[in-house]
Design a protein around this motif. Structure first.
Motif, PDB file in Angstrom:
ATOM      1  N   THR A   1       0.838  -1.201   0.000  1.00  0.00           N
ATOM      2  CA  THR A   1       0.000   0.000   0.000  1.00  0.00           C
ATOM      3  C   THR A   1       0.872   1.250   0.000  1.00  0.00           C
ATOM      4  OG1 THR A   1      -0.136   0.128   2.408  1.00  0.00           O
ATOM      5  CG2 THR A   1      -1.817  -1.200   1.284  1.00  0.00           C
ATOM      6  N   ALA A   2       0.264   2.387  -0.304  1.00  0.00           N
ATOM      7  CA  ALA A   2       0.997   3.646  -0.338  1.00  0.00           C
ATOM      8  C   ALA A   2       1.465   4.063   1.057  1.00  0.00           C
ATOM      9  CB  ALA A   2       0.121   4.736  -0.948  1.00  0.00           C
ATOM     10  N   HIS A   3       0.660   3.780   2.067  1.00  0.00           N
ATOM     11  CA  HIS A   3       0.983   4.149   3.444  1.00  0.00           C
ATOM     12  C   HIS A   3       0.861   2.911   4.335  1.00  0.00           C
ATOM     13  CE1 HIS A   3       0.925   8.346   2.275  1.00  0.00           C
ATOM     14  NE2 HIS A   3      -0.237   8.133   1.680  1.00  0.00           N
ATOM     15  N   PRO A   4       1.888   2.048   4.327  1.00  0.00           N
ATOM     16  CA  PRO A   4       1.762   0.774   5.050  1.00  0.00           C
ATOM     17  C   PRO A   4       1.507   0.930   6.544  1.00  0.00           C
ATOM     18  CG  PRO A   4       3.997   1.055   4.194  1.00  0.00           C
ATOM     19  CD  PRO A   4       3.179   2.169   3.663  1.00  0.00           C
ATOM     20  N   ARG A   5       2.150   1.880   7.207  1.00  0.00           N
ATOM     21  CA  ARG A   5       1.963   2.018   8.657  1.00  0.00           C
ATOM     22  C   ARG A   5       0.552   2.471   8.996  1.00  0.00           C
ATOM     23  NH1 ARG A   5       5.284  -1.104   8.247  1.00  0.00           N
ATOM     24  NH2 ARG A   5       7.476  -0.726   8.411  1.00  0.00           N
ATOM     25  N   LEU A   6      -0.012   3.342   8.191  1.00  0.00           N
ATOM     26  CA  LEU A   6      -1.396   3.778   8.405  1.00  0.00           C
ATOM     27  C   LEU A   6      -2.351   2.602   8.209  1.00  0.00           C
ATOM     28  CD1 LEU A   6      -3.471   6.006   8.937  1.00  0.00           C
ATOM     29  CD2 LEU A   6      -3.429   6.493   6.480  1.00  0.00           C
ATOM     30  N   ALA A   7      -2.113   1.822   7.164  1.00  0.00           N
ATOM     31  CA  ALA A   7      -2.954   0.640   6.913  1.00  0.00           C
ATOM     32  C   ALA A   7      -2.843  -0.344   8.069  1.00  0.00           C
ATOM     33  CB  ALA A   7      -2.532  -0.027   5.597  1.00  0.00           C
ATOM     34  N   GLU A   8      -1.640  -0.514   8.607  1.00  0.00           N
ATOM     35  CA  GLU A   8      -1.456  -1.438   9.729  1.00  0.00           C
ATOM     36  C   GLU A   8      -2.170  -0.949  10.983  1.00  0.00           C
ATOM     37  OE1 GLU A   8       2.834  -2.820   7.939  1.00  0.00           O
ATOM     38  OE2 GLU A   8       2.793  -1.486   9.681  1.00  0.00           O
ATOM     39  N   CYS A   9      -2.083   0.354  11.259  1.00  0.00           N
ATOM     40  CA  CYS A   9      -2.773   0.910  12.439  1.00  0.00           C
ATOM     41  C   CYS A   9      -4.283   0.739  12.318  1.00  0.00           C
ATOM     42  CB  CYS A   9      -2.434   2.380  12.620  1.00  0.00           C
ATOM     43  SG  CYS A   9      -0.810   2.676  13.316  1.00  0.00           S
TER      44      CYS A   9
END
Length: 144
Positions: free
Chosen positions: A61-69
């Motif tokens: 994804t473009a923003h992996p940490r945001l998706a993980e949160c």
């Protein structure tokens, strides 16, 4: 059983993900591993497999940490059967897994030569944080 069974199932699922390019098929691939984790009574059961899948799938994804949160937030609501009371408010226990995203987000992905203090901090962090969590649980139980 210990968490190594969950991690083994997660590794096997990750190997399947490497062979599959289509997202819908990857999502279907999660099901047998989640069922196996529950059937084998592996630590965290299907929830553990879903967390591993979340981290594997979010990398594209473009923003992996945001998706993980966001994914951890949704998964904590899925695993609502274990709750903790915080000042009379009942929260899913797994909601606190989001706090693990702080060191994950700070990790650069590069191995570094750390000072002895940093090295021992990370060796001792896991057992010490379990002791702290136990003390917090005892404190909360005593006031509630």
């Amino acid at each position: 059983q210990n968490v190594m069974f969950t991690l083994l199932l997660g590794l096997l699922m990750g190997l399947c993900f490497r062979r599959i390019s289509s997202l819908p098929w990857k999502l279907l691939c999660i099901i047998p591993f989640a069922l196996a984790a529950d059937f084998l009574k592996a630590d965290y059961g299907a929830y553990g497999i879903l967390v591993i899948a979340l981290f594997l799938l979010s990398q594209s994804t473009a923003h992996p940490r945001l998706a993980e949160c966001l994914g951890l937030l949704l998964l904590s609501l899925y695993n609502y059967d274990i709750q903790i009371s915080v000042f009379g408010l009942y929260l899913p226990f797994q909601l606190f897994a989001i706090l693990a995203m702080i060191p994950i987000a700070l990790y650069s992905g590069k191995k570094t030569t750390a000072s002895p203090f940093v090295k021992w901090f990370f060796y001792l962090f896991y057992p010490l944080h379990l002791v702290v969590l136990l003390l917090v649980q005892a404190f909360i139980s005593s006031i509630c």
